[in-house]
Write an enzyme that holds these catalytic residues in place. Sequence first.
Site, short mmCIF file in Angstrom:
data_model
loop_
_atom_site.label_atom_id
_atom_site.label_comp_id
_atom_site.label_asym_id
_atom_site.label_seq_id
_atom_site.Cartn_x
_atom_site.Cartn_y
_atom_site.Cartn_z
N ARG A 141 -58.07 2.51 59.91
CA ARG A 141 -58.46 1.27 60.58
C ARG A 141 -59.26 1.54 61.85
NH1 ARG A 141 -56.76 -4.30 61.29
NH2 ARG A 141 -56.53 -4.85 63.49
N ILE A 173 -61.62 -8.50 64.17
CA ILE A 173 -60.88 -7.88 63.08
C ILE A 173 -59.45 -8.39 63.20
CG2 ILE A 173 -60.55 -5.79 64.47
CD1 ILE A 173 -60.34 -4.22 61.84
N SER A 174 -58.96 -9.00 62.14
CA SER A 174 -57.65 -9.66 62.19
C SER A 174 -56.54 -8.67 62.48
CB SER A 174 -57.36 -10.37 60.86
OG SER A 174 -58.28 -11.40 60.62
N ALA A 175 -55.45 -9.18 63.05
CA ALA A 175 -54.26 -8.36 63.24
C ALA A 175 -53.84 -7.78 61.89
CB ALA A 175 -53.13 -9.19 63.83
N PRO A 176 -53.42 -6.52 61.86
CA PRO A 176 -53.10 -5.89 60.56
C PRO A 176 -52.00 -6.61 59.78
CG PRO A 176 -52.42 -4.49 62.41
CD PRO A 176 -53.28 -5.57 62.97
#
Length: 509
Positions: A141, A173-176
Amino acid sequence: MRRLMSADATQRETAEPGWSERVAAFEDAGRGLARLAAGGRLTRGLRQVLAHHAIFAFNRASVPVAEQAAAAWLGRYAAFGGDTDMSAPRSSLATPFTRMESTITTTADPTQLREAMVARFTTSGHLRTPAITQAFRDVERHRFIPDADVYSAYADDAVPIKHDPGGEMISCISAPSIVAIQLEQLDARPGHKVLEGGAATGYNATLLGRLVAPGGHVWTVDVDADLVGTARRHVIEAGIRNVDVVLADAAAGLPQHAPFDRIQFTVGAGDVPLTVLGQLAPGGRMVLPMRIRGSISRSFAFEDNGDGTWRTVSCEMATFIPLRKGIGDDLYIRIPITGEGNVRLETFSEQLVDRAAMPAILDAPIRSIYTGVKFRQGSNWEWLYLWLACVLPNGLSRMPGRRPGFDPHFGWGSMAALDGEHLAYLTVREGEDDQGRFWEIGVIGHGIHPALLAEQVVEAIREWDRDHGGQAPPPTFRMATSSARDLLKADDPRFVIDKTNSRLVVDWP
């Protein structure tokens, strides 16, 4: 300042219930960090750990950079002394803040951080499917957000990657954990053709590329040429050959490559995009974060019933940056609240609100009412939010920020009901009873007649608590597109949400 920093917090006068427990929790955390440091088990020094958490807390609370810099500078002066000029103008305080932030960059092993992230999400249930779990292990990531430090890359937070000229975040980028939730909802499998709306950095598309191999293919689209170029480079560098990154409007889809077995939106929509829905293959599934009313949205996984109605096979709480620059734009107006602080109010086109009155609304007459409804440790707000979004005239709006006299129910801000020139937001007060600590929900109303809307919100909260609070089962959802909307009925019309393209029905057990 030195006196403040060295004070014994347990000796605070007129402390509210629960204060001593919070102090004890902070002390326990400090002792735990000290033990880890003494045992050589920290990959960073104590100052770096504390600085990282301070910056995170500042950002989460939307504290302006200049004020963050001032706090950092004052803390440094109080803790370490020196001949720093205390009369320096605030604009000059950015330099110490920059130095403080730069200490966060570390040489920690990203593989260990990634494994720790996977372990957390496996334990929490965000990751359940072996193939998705393995993809999370394999895809690095941090390579997709090279401007962020490695800890931020694997923390469970969204990372901004683009802002508009006014400083508003327009891509991230979205939270995982959100990435994991949506991939579990999507259930992409080898051989599938997948369309993703919202390429961002290319991270999600890379995960999808692994999930549909062998034999499958992914098309991911974005409206910004710079993001498309960056995402394409990231995908190639990750060694993925079954993903195409395309400059296009997600709401229009890619008809030349349809039909798709799976369609996933990683941007928010105000309604079902019919053009894309028509590109879904028979038996396919679409995952769509859709606003219900106001700021309240959920990530839906829809499958076709064959008659124009759609069943919801999964529904999760999630908020995404909205679609823009295309046919499915879901635009909102963010209204800055005047006065000291940085409070803002999100309003949407369907809300009947006097936007001219909102900037000064917190200076209008006030009425506070507490509901008697108590939340305990671990209580979930999501179903109360959904209930209020359905039954109140204009749903609920996010109201982030801080200012004197604004007493929100969370550190980041509050949720607010709007009606004309009135506003009522949620607050809490802490207490203890024979069952332990609780947080009683309250409502603070502002406007010419501040009690009117506040009392309406209070009654709605009490109704929810009486009929659906506690351990009651969660609601379910049904959806129909325009031609079949009359097939969906509900006993209570408050839970029928009609939009231009669709009807959503919320069924409360």
